[in-house]
Design an enzyme around this catalytic site. Sequence first.
Site, mmCIF file in Angstrom:
data_model
loop_
_atom_site.group_PDB
_atom_site.id
_atom_site.type_symbol
_atom_site.label_atom_id
_atom_site.label_comp_id
_atom_site.label_asym_id
_atom_site.label_seq_id
_atom_site.Cartn_x
_atom_site.Cartn_y
_atom_site.Cartn_z
ATOM 1 N N LEU A 37 0.836 -1.204 0.000
ATOM 2 C CA LEU A 37 0.000 0.000 0.000
ATOM 3 C C LEU A 37 0.870 1.253 0.000
ATOM 4 C CD1 LEU A 37 -2.783 -0.854 2.618
ATOM 5 C CD2 LEU A 37 -2.819 -1.203 0.154
ATOM 6 N N ASP A 38 0.435 2.261 -0.744
ATOM 7 C CA ASP A 38 1.127 3.547 -0.682
ATOM 8 C C ASP A 38 0.363 4.458 0.270
ATOM 9 O OD1 ASP A 38 -1.067 4.694 -2.090
ATOM 10 O OD2 ASP A 38 -0.074 4.423 -4.023
ATOM 11 N N SER A 39 0.900 5.641 0.508
ATOM 12 C CA SER A 39 0.298 6.536 1.503
ATOM 13 C C SER A 39 -1.124 6.943 1.123
ATOM 14 C CB SER A 39 1.171 7.771 1.716
ATOM 15 O OG SER A 39 1.376 8.450 0.502
ATOM 16 N N GLN A 41 -3.323 5.119 -0.566
ATOM 17 C CA GLN A 41 -4.200 3.973 -0.294
ATOM 18 C C GLN A 41 -4.458 3.823 1.208
ATOM 19 O OE1 GLN A 41 -1.674 1.243 -2.494
ATOM 20 N NE2 GLN A 41 -3.411 0.711 -3.806
#
Length: 80
Positions: A37-39, A41
């Site tokens: 996950l990125d920030s 998401q």
Amino acid sequence: MAVSAQRILETLKERLTSLTEGKDVAAGTDLVGDLGLDSLQIMELLMEMEDSFDVSIPVNVIADARTVGDLVLAVQKLLN
């Protein structure tokens, strides 16, 4: 009314499974390392959790929550 950790975990697992296209999710799953996950998401996930449980989740929870279980405990603490 108290919300169980199991209910929070099940809700998180539903959200994460759809967000990560069906990857296995458990309490020990690392949000970034295992799920990628990125920030953005993670922020979307927190907003969905806020809507699901009618709670305001402080931004600092993101820094402290590395795993799904960490996030469950943080949400449960806010609710109870």
